[in-house]
Scaffold this motif. Structure first.
Motif, short mmCIF file in Angstrom:
data_model
loop_
_atom_site.label_atom_id
_atom_site.label_comp_id
_atom_site.label_asym_id
_atom_site.label_seq_id
_atom_site.Cartn_x
_atom_site.Cartn_y
_atom_site.Cartn_z
N HIS A 66 0.81 -1.22 0.00
CA HIS A 66 0.00 0.00 0.00
C HIS A 66 0.85 1.27 0.00
N GLY A 67 2.15 1.10 -0.26
CA GLY A 67 3.01 2.27 -0.41
C GLY A 67 3.66 2.78 0.86
N LEU A 102 6.08 3.19 10.95
CA LEU A 102 6.30 2.77 9.56
C LEU A 102 5.27 3.34 8.59
N ALA A 103 4.10 3.65 9.09
CA ALA A 103 3.04 4.18 8.22
C ALA A 103 2.32 5.35 8.90
N PRO A 104 3.07 6.42 9.21
CA PRO A 104 2.49 7.53 9.98
C PRO A 104 1.30 8.21 9.31
N SER A 105 1.26 8.18 7.98
CA SER A 105 0.18 8.87 7.27
C SER A 105 -1.02 7.97 6.98
N ALA A 106 -0.91 6.69 7.30
CA ALA A 106 -2.02 5.76 7.05
C ALA A 106 -3.16 6.05 8.02
N ASP A 127 -7.97 3.09 10.72
CA ASP A 127 -8.65 1.82 10.44
C ASP A 127 -7.74 0.85 9.68
N PHE A 128 -6.96 1.40 8.74
CA PHE A 128 -6.04 0.55 7.98
C PHE A 128 -4.96 -0.03 8.90
N LYS A 129 -4.37 0.84 9.74
CA LYS A 129 -3.34 0.37 10.65
C LYS A 129 -3.91 -0.66 11.63
#
Length: 223
Positions: free
Chosen positions: A45-46, A73-77, A80-82
């Protein structure tokens, strides 16, 4: 420091609070394969583009609150996705525990068996309730503990705050045994002595510890 001297200093200890992952449980065997699947989803998912998957890089997330790795690792996600990825990794960890992929550090059960005859034993872990409950059952060590606390029960507040809340139910004097900075901080903020496990997942994080051990078996030499 002389171990006989330490034993004298600790002669009034009545209760021992253990961290779980990295202190009693060599969690990397359970966590790494599960977390690897989570990282693959993040990368698809980038996210986590620059994160190199290796045991050494993954170890730093062990003992932290579950959302720590995903926020890093995914601060902008979105949340709900995280949460979805975190849940998947948690399920995989539970499967690995059930399939006995993990293991306790050598000598852990012997240490707990001996200590439980003289002290009240507790666990305080930054983990989910189902994970800790299942792990203690699978490894057959639940019987040694007076009570075990998963941070999820307390909405993942810091360990020092959990100790403050529960201290009235724990016999004094208390010592805390752990392998990460927040374990030592929890002890310090509650004016407790601490034992730092250098073999765990934060080997450089024990500067505030009262004592240090290089294997779980060493605890029997000072308590």
């Amino acid at each position: 420091m002389d171990k006989n001297y330490i034993r004298g200093e600790l002669k009034n200890i009545k209760s021992i609070i253990f961290d779980f992952d990295g202190t009693l449980h060599n969690t990397i065997k359970v966590y790494y394969p599960a977390f690897s699947e989570g990282v693959k989803i993040l990368k698809d998912h980038g996210y986590a583009k620059d994160f190199e998957l290796s045991e050494d890089n993954v170890k730093r997330f062990l003992g932290e609150r579950p959302n720590f790795a995903y926020d890093l690792l995914a601060p902008s996600a979105d949340h709900d996705f995280k949460k979805k990825v975190m849940t998947l990794v948690g399920q995989k960890m539970d499967e690995n525990i059930k399939n006995r992929v993990g293991k306790l550090y050598d000598g852990t059960e012997e240490v707990l068996q001996k200590l439980s005859k003289s002290y009240d034993l507790y666990i305080l872990s930054n983990c989910r309730e189902s994970y800790l409950d299942q792990a203690l059952d699978i490894y057959g060590i639940k019987k040694y503990f007076k009570k075990y606390y998963a941070a999820e029960t307390f909405d993942f507040i810091p360990k020092d705050e959990i100790i403050k809340q529960e201290r009235k139910n724990i016999r004094e004097e208390i010592i805390f045994v752990g392998d990460r900075h927040h374990d030592m901080e929890a002890a310090r903020k509650n004016n407790l002595r601490s034992i730092f496990c250098t073999y765990g997942f934060g080997p450089e994080e024990g500067k505030d510890a009262t004592y240090k051990i290089d294997s779980i078996k060493e605890i029997l030499e000072i308590l």
